[in-house]
Design a protein around this motif. Structure first.
Motif: not given
Length: 363
Positions: A187-194
């Motif tokens: 439900g959330h967009t973005g660009f992050r590793d983890g």
């Protein structure tokens, strides 16, 4: 004269489909030959030159071009492809937009496939259709996922789902039919590793499992123009890392290269990118500027792409470059998923699955 022949030939080859290419090229050959013959019969004062021109034109257009006697690196040889297959023999109907098909790991005589809103299995002999899971879990009154574009089977019980609409990947137990979070914050967009839900995607599209390590997956992250890796680190957690974040355009389909070690093919609208997962080296090949949803290798040199924008297939023949040919199949509406089982080819379409026996490509 010779410049005109070269220019016309080059333009004709690079702007026309097979049928139009052949017709125009034959007309051009014939017209130029008739012009030379006319000049010759008119007793033009350059009689010997006329003979020479006529013979040269004849050899050029009727012998040189068809049999690929080319100036190396100067004029590319034409490629004429035919896609041969049997008549449509059976199909699954009334399931909209089948976007992915795989052989069922738990039942090798069955096909597992997904649409935007559900996952099914289809027995290829009895043609029985079995439902696995829906977008909405009516019994528990919860949403299992938003919209599926792809899945990958980790084993006979665990299936990784790509939830394009919620920008995350989920995990399905096919026996309990329980869907749980896997990686990405749904439900959330973005660009992050983890780890797990700390990672973020932006409209992931397809996932493939690593055949050398079934604890790892490769994902096309369409909204971030990126290729991501998922590594399972424990039974309850997985880590997301980025392989490449500078793909030419939004990536869609992905498949392992059948010949090159640790290399994948990724479709990016007008480009098919060849990516080495060790060196991260990217080689781009031009393709048709439409959405290519699936990749299927027929041989080590020939691949098929479904092509939403033309209701047909793209056939690619790999030498040092990829030569593409469009193939229109009547009645093929919005093709997406592709699967080959023995001599049968299954194509996911707008209203179900089409099955074609004995598909071959001839060049």
């Amino acid at each position: 004269m010779y410049v005109h022949m070269y220019v016309c030939t080059y333009v004709c080859m690079h702007t026309c489909q097979n049928f139009h290419y052949v017709v125009l090229l034959l007309c051009m050959r014939t017209s130029l030959l008739l012009i030379n013959v006319k000049c010759l019969l008119a007793n033009d004062w350059k009689l010997s030159l006329g003979w020479l021109t006529t013979v040269t034109a004849f050899l050029w257009f009727y012998v040189g071009i068809p049999y690929s006697v080319w100036l190396p690196g100067f004029i590319p040889a034409p490629y004429i492809c035919s896609l041969e297959f049997g008549d449509l023999s059976s199909y699954v109907s009334n399931i909209p937009f089948v976007n992915n098909l795989e052989t069922d790991i738990g039942k090798p005589d069955s096909i597992m496939f997904s649409s935007w809103s559900s996952i099914w299995t289809y027995h290829t002999t009895s043609e029985n259709l079995t439902h696995i899971v829906n977008r909405i879990d009516i019994n528990h009154k919860r949403k299992n996922f938003n919209s599926l574009t792809n899945f990958a089977q980790k084993n006979s019980s665990t299936i990784i789902l790509v939830d394009y609409g919620d920008s995350c990947l989920r995990k399905l137990n096919r026996f309990s039919k329980k869907v749980s979070a896997f990686v990405g914050r749904c439900g959330h967009t973005g660009f992050r590793d983890g780890l797990g839900e700390k990672a973020k995607f932006n409209s992931p599209y397809q996932v493939i499992i690593d055949p050398e390590d079934r604890e790892q997956f490769i994902v096309t992250d369409q909204g971030n123009n990126a290729l991501r890796r998922i590594s399972i680190v424990s039974p309850t957690s997985a880590n997301v890392s980025t392989i490449l974040s500078n793909l030419p355009t939004a990536p869609t389909a992905i498949a392992w290269h059948p010949q090159k070690h640790r290399t994948v093919f990724v479709t990016c609208e007008c480009v098919v990118a060849e990516v080495n997962l060790i060196s991260h080296r990217l080689v781009a090949h031009e393709s048709a500027c439409t959405l290519q949803s699936s990749i299927l290798w027929l041989t080590n040199e020939v691949l098929l792409l479904t092509n939403d924008g033309m209701d047909g297939l793209l056939v690619g023949y790999i030498t040092h470059e990829i030569q593409w040919e469009r193939v229109i199949i009547l009645g093929l509406s919005t093709p997406k998923g592709l699967l080959r089982v023995n001599d049968q080819v299954y194509i996911g379409v707008a209203n179900g699955i089409n099955k074609y026996p004995g598909m071959t490509v001839k060049w």
